[in-house]
Design a protein around this motif. Structure first.
Motif, PDB file in Angstrom:
ATOM      1  N   TYR A   1       0.200  53.839  44.293  1.00  0.00           N
ATOM      2  CA  TYR A   1       0.533  52.407  44.235  1.00  0.00           C
ATOM      3  C   TYR A   1       1.333  52.097  42.985  1.00  0.00           C
ATOM      4  CZ  TYR A   1       0.103  47.352  43.810  1.00  0.00           C
ATOM      5  OH  TYR A   1       0.382  46.016  43.667  1.00  0.00           O
ATOM      6  N   ASP A   2       2.471  51.427  43.182  1.00  0.00           N
ATOM      7  CA  ASP A   2       3.321  50.972  42.092  1.00  0.00           C
ATOM      8  C   ASP A   2       3.178  49.460  41.991  1.00  0.00           C
ATOM      9  OD1 ASP A   2       5.280  50.686  40.173  1.00  0.00           O
ATOM     10  OD2 ASP A   2       6.907  50.600  41.642  1.00  0.00           O
ATOM     11  N   SER A   3       2.552  48.995  40.907  1.00  0.00           N
ATOM     12  CA  SER A   3       2.279  47.557  40.782  1.00  0.00           C
ATOM     13  C   SER A   3       3.555  46.741  40.585  1.00  0.00           C
ATOM     14  CB  SER A   3       1.318  47.310  39.606  1.00  0.00           C
ATOM     15  OG  SER A   3       1.942  47.619  38.374  1.00  0.00           O
ATOM     16  N   LYS A   4       4.573  47.344  40.003  1.00  0.00           N
ATOM     17  CA  LYS A   4       5.804  46.602  39.732  1.00  0.00           C
ATOM     18  C   LYS A   4       6.541  46.253  41.023  1.00  0.00           C
ATOM     19  CE  LYS A   4       9.828  46.532  36.704  1.00  0.00           C
ATOM     20  NZ  LYS A   4      10.555  47.220  35.613  1.00  0.00           N
ATOM     21  N   SER A   5       6.661  47.226  41.910  1.00  0.00           N
ATOM     22  CA  SER A   5       7.377  46.980  43.162  1.00  0.00           C
ATOM     23  C   SER A   5       6.446  46.547  44.289  1.00  0.00           C
ATOM     24  CB  SER A   5       8.128  48.241  43.591  1.00  0.00           C
ATOM     25  OG  SER A   5       7.216  49.305  43.863  1.00  0.00           O
ATOM     26  N   ASN A   6       5.126  46.629  44.042  1.00  0.00           N
ATOM     27  CA  ASN A   6       4.115  46.332  45.055  1.00  0.00           C
ATOM     28  C   ASN A   6       4.318  47.216  46.292  1.00  0.00           C
ATOM     29  OD1 ASN A   6       1.763  44.992  45.898  1.00  0.00           O
ATOM     30  ND2 ASN A   6       2.932  43.451  47.048  1.00  0.00           N
ATOM     31  N   GLU A   7       4.563  48.502  46.022  1.00  0.00           N
ATOM     32  CA  GLU A   7       4.747  49.472  47.100  1.00  0.00           C
ATOM     33  C   GLU A   7       3.595  50.473  47.109  1.00  0.00           C
ATOM     34  OE1 GLU A   7       8.403  51.333  47.843  1.00  0.00           O
ATOM     35  OE2 GLU A   7       9.627  49.528  47.571  1.00  0.00           O
ATOM     36  N   VAL A   8       3.222  50.887  48.312  1.00  0.00           N
ATOM     37  CA  VAL A   8       2.127  51.838  48.517  1.00  0.00           C
ATOM     38  C   VAL A   8       2.651  53.046  49.266  1.00  0.00           C
ATOM     39  CG1 VAL A   8      -0.103  52.221  49.640  1.00  0.00           C
ATOM     40  CG2 VAL A   8       0.388  50.007  48.557  1.00  0.00           C
TER      41      VAL A   8
ATOM     42  N   LEU B   1       0.416  54.229  32.679  1.00  0.00           N
ATOM     43  CA  LEU B   1       0.543  52.863  32.152  1.00  0.00           C
ATOM     44  C   LEU B   1       1.943  52.642  31.598  1.00  0.00           C
ATOM     45  CD1 LEU B   1      -2.841  52.703  30.198  1.00  0.00           C
ATOM     46  CD2 LEU B   1      -2.397  52.085  32.579  1.00  0.00           C
ATOM     47  N   ASP B   2       2.543  51.510  31.952  1.00  0.00           N
ATOM     48  CA  ASP B   2       3.881  51.154  31.467  1.00  0.00           C
ATOM     49  C   ASP B   2       3.879  49.672  31.145  1.00  0.00           C
ATOM     50  OD1 ASP B   2       6.532  50.957  30.861  1.00  0.00           O
ATOM     51  OD2 ASP B   2       7.280  51.246  32.907  1.00  0.00           O
ATOM     52  N   GLY B   3       3.433  49.343  29.939  1.00  0.00           N
ATOM     53  CA  GLY B   3       3.281  47.938  29.569  1.00  0.00           C
ATOM     54  C   GLY B   3       2.228  47.290  30.457  1.00  0.00           C
ATOM     55  N   SER B   4       2.601  46.189  31.111  1.00  0.00           N
ATOM     56  CA  SER B   4       1.664  45.515  32.010  1.00  0.00           C
ATOM     57  C   SER B   4       1.691  46.124  33.414  1.00  0.00           C
ATOM     58  CB  SER B   4       1.999  44.021  32.094  1.00  0.00           C
ATOM     59  OG  SER B   4       3.323  43.842  32.590  1.00  0.00           O
ATOM     60  N   ASP B   5       2.619  47.043  33.661  1.00  0.00           N
ATOM     61  CA  ASP B   5       2.738  47.688  34.973  1.00  0.00           C
ATOM     62  C   ASP B   5       1.939  48.993  34.999  1.00  0.00           C
ATOM     63  OD1 ASP B   5       4.578  45.742  35.929  1.00  0.00           O
ATOM     64  OD2 ASP B   5       6.159  46.735  34.764  1.00  0.00           O
ATOM     65  N   GLU B   6       1.509  49.351  36.210  1.00  0.00           N
ATOM     66  CA  GLU B   6       0.757  50.587  36.387  1.00  0.00           C
ATOM     67  C   GLU B   6       1.236  51.315  37.633  1.00  0.00           C
ATOM     68  OE1 GLU B   6      -3.413  49.886  36.571  1.00  0.00           O
ATOM     69  OE2 GLU B   6      -3.561  49.116  34.513  1.00  0.00           O
TER      70      GLU B   6
ATOM     71  N   HIS C   1       3.931  59.080  27.208  1.00  0.00           N
ATOM     72  CA  HIS C   1       3.294  58.252  28.229  1.00  0.00           C
ATOM     73  C   HIS C   1       1.788  58.226  28.023  1.00  0.00           C
ATOM     74  CE1 HIS C   1       7.107  58.350  30.488  1.00  0.00           C
ATOM     75  NE2 HIS C   1       7.162  59.609  30.076  1.00  0.00           N
ATOM     76  N   THR C   2       1.201  57.073  28.305  1.00  0.00           N
ATOM     77  CA  THR C   2      -0.250  56.932  28.254  1.00  0.00           C
ATOM     78  C   THR C   2      -0.791  56.927  29.676  1.00  0.00           C
ATOM     79  OG1 THR C   2      -0.145  55.644  26.219  1.00  0.00           O
ATOM     80  CG2 THR C   2      -2.159  55.468  27.521  1.00  0.00           C
ATOM     81  N   LEU C   3      -1.843  57.707  29.904  1.00  0.00           N
ATOM     82  CA  LEU C   3      -2.425  57.826  31.234  1.00  0.00           C
ATOM     83  C   LEU C   3      -3.931  57.636  31.177  1.00  0.00           C
ATOM     84  CD1 LEU C   3      -0.169  60.353  30.766  1.00  0.00           C
ATOM     85  CD2 LEU C   3      -0.492  60.509  33.222  1.00  0.00           C
ATOM     86  N   ARG C   4      -4.475  57.147  32.291  1.00  0.00           N
ATOM     87  CA  ARG C   4      -5.920  57.121  32.487  1.00  0.00           C
ATOM     88  C   ARG C   4      -6.255  58.106  33.593  1.00  0.00           C
ATOM     89  NH1 ARG C   4      -5.692  51.217  32.264  1.00  0.00           N
ATOM     90  NH2 ARG C   4      -5.836  51.255  34.532  1.00  0.00           N
ATOM     91  N   ILE C   5      -7.352  58.816  33.429  1.00  0.00           N
ATOM     92  CA  ILE C   5      -7.718  59.819  34.423  1.00  0.00           C
ATOM     93  C   ILE C   5      -9.202  59.703  34.734  1.00  0.00           C
ATOM     94  CG2 ILE C   5      -8.194  61.583  32.675  1.00  0.00           C
ATOM     95  CD1 ILE C   5      -7.113  63.672  34.662  1.00  0.00           C
TER      96      ILE C   5
ATOM     97  N   SER D   1      10.783  53.733  34.610  1.00  0.00           N
ATOM     98  CA  SER D   1       9.999  52.521  34.784  1.00  0.00           C
ATOM     99  C   SER D   1      10.387  51.818  36.064  1.00  0.00           C
ATOM    100  CB  SER D   1      10.220  51.593  33.582  1.00  0.00           C
ATOM    101  OG  SER D   1      11.567  51.251  33.474  1.00  0.00           O
ATOM    102  N   GLY D   2       9.435  51.692  36.965  1.00  0.00           N
ATOM    103  CA  GLY D   2       9.643  50.921  38.170  1.00  0.00           C
ATOM    104  C   GLY D   2      10.795  51.394  39.010  1.00  0.00           C
ATOM    105  N   SER D   3      10.684  52.543  39.652  1.00  0.00           N
ATOM    106  CA  SER D   3      11.805  53.095  40.406  1.00  0.00           C
ATOM    107  C   SER D   3      11.980  52.426  41.755  1.00  0.00           C
ATOM    108  CB  SER D   3      11.586  54.589  40.629  1.00  0.00           C
ATOM    109  OG  SER D   3      10.536  54.797  41.548  1.00  0.00           O
TER     110      SER D   3
END
Length: 395
Positions: free
Chosen positions: A137-144, A119-124, A102-106, A83-85
């Motif tokens: 894109y990692d929403s937790k770290s806001n890195e692209v 999907l990881d809780g509220s993070d994606e 893990h749950t994924l959308r495709i 989670s959030g590396s």
């Protein structure tokens, strides 16, 4: 070279985990309840149905559960549990699928547009392929993370593979059944309901003793021929090694903006040298172990590929095939490994002996490896006894 040899003394057995992790690429699976009443089909007809499938578009949600029978990766995988590396690089982030659920959308629109979101809780964490661009894109770290493919190598590679495929679904089915030969049983094991879709179950089992594979089951959409379910079971029992499947699926074309990505304001953007279509794909083998261990593992694989560690020798056939590799390095001494690696290796390994000498078997539920004290490695989806027998026969 000396440094690479020293590193390989403890990274060779950990490579077993990397090979086992590759089973993740066998997606998708997980059947829902209910057995629909469908017309009878033979295994050949079902294989032909898969081969004839022309599904180009789909979207949906599915879950992947993986149990390789490994000790905890904590301290080995960047981000620990996954989670959030702190990195959006796919070669690091997608390794979280190696264990757990893990749950994924495709979403997919042909060969040039796909999107995968973990999907990881509220993070994606999202991976978007749109033409020549690959965005992560990692929403937790806001890195692209961004890579661009401009040489068309993946297109040429796909064209070359297409040329090599049999011309018709029947020809492909014939080739599959011929290749299965006397080592494999391929049958239709009834029906299933997957994500509200009627499906047939294709069941593949080894006929040979000594394989770690109990069975492979693939649920095939009765209407489109699209695989909806994949379950890989080990002879060790318990949870499936891989159990991943659609919980919702739609074959309509996704909206075009599904594959459009614009970096959020303030996001840190890292540019890759080349896309996953090119040389960067090889980095995925290093990903689960990161840092110095990843570098060592990558160096070992590179050495084998370049002939530095000796060309692999194939022993046996079918499901009990074993690859023999002479690493050119002494057996691993876990006491020399970093702390986080030492405990992991100790949990994996069992001492064995035979006419080949002595060594250590490093185990997972599906892929096992024997490393002898003189630095030879025997690896395959076979039992520890089968590895010892292979080593004895090669001596």
């Amino acid at each position: 070279m000396a440094g690479q040899r020293k590193a390989s003394r403890y990274v060779v057995p950990v490579a077993v985990a990397g090979v086992a992790a590759a089973t993740i690429g066998l997606v998708p699976a997980l059947a829902a309840s209910g057995d629909p009443d469908l017309p009878d089909v033979t295994a050949q007809q079902l294989i032909e149905k898969i081969a004839a499938s022309d599904t180009q578009t789909l979207s949906g949600t599915f879950r992947i559960s993986t149990d390789l029978g490994l000790p905890s990766f904590a301290g080995l995988i960047p981000g620990g549990s996954g989670s959030g590396s702190g990195s959006a690089d796919p070669s690091e982030r997608l390794t979280q699928l190696v264990s757990g659920s893990h749950t994924l959308r495709i979403a997919a629109d042909g060969p040039d547009r796909q999107k995968l979101t973990v999907l990881d809780g509220s993070d994606e964490y999202s991976l978007i392929h749109n033409g020549d661009d690959l965005w992560a894109y990692d929403s937790k770290s806001n890195e692209v993370f961004h890579e661009k493919n401009t040489d068309g190598k993946h297109d040429r590679g796909r064209q070359d593979r297409d040329k090599e495929l049999p011309a018709t679904p029947k020809e492909l089915a014939d080739e599959v059944l011929k290749a299965a030969g006397d080592t494999t049983s391929i049958t239709v094991g009834g029906t299933a309901n997957v994500a509200g879709r009627d499906a047939y179950q294709l069941v593949i089992k080894p006929k040979q003793s000594g394989s770690t594979v109990e069975s492979v089951k693939i649920a095939v959409d009765a209407s489109t021929g699209t695989p909806l379910k994949f379950t890989l079971d080990s002879i060790s029992g318990g949870k499936p090694v891989v159990d991943a499947g659609f919980t919702k699926v739609d074959f309509a074309k996704p909206a075009a903006d599904t594959f459009t990505f614009k970096a959020p304001k303030g996001a840190k953007i890292t540019e890759g040298a080349e896309g996953l279509h090119g040389d960067h794909a090889g980095k995925a083998a290093d990903g689960p172990f990161g840092g110095g261990l990843g570098d060592g593992l990558g160096g070992l694989f590179g050495g084998i590929e370049n002939g530095k560690g000796g060309e692999p020798t194939v022993i046996g056939e079918g499901w009990t095939t074993v690859a023999r590799i002479d690493t050119g390095a002494p057996a691993p001494e876990t006491g020399e490994a970093p702390k986080e690696v030492q405990g992991f290796l100790d949990a994996l390994g069992d001492k064995v002996s035979g006419s080949f000498g002595s060594g250590t078997v490093f185990k997972t539920k599906i892929v096992n490896a024997l490393m002898t004290d003189d630095g030879k490695v025997y690896i395959g989806a076979v039992t520890p006894d089968a590895l010892v027998n292979a080593a004895n026969s090669a001596k």
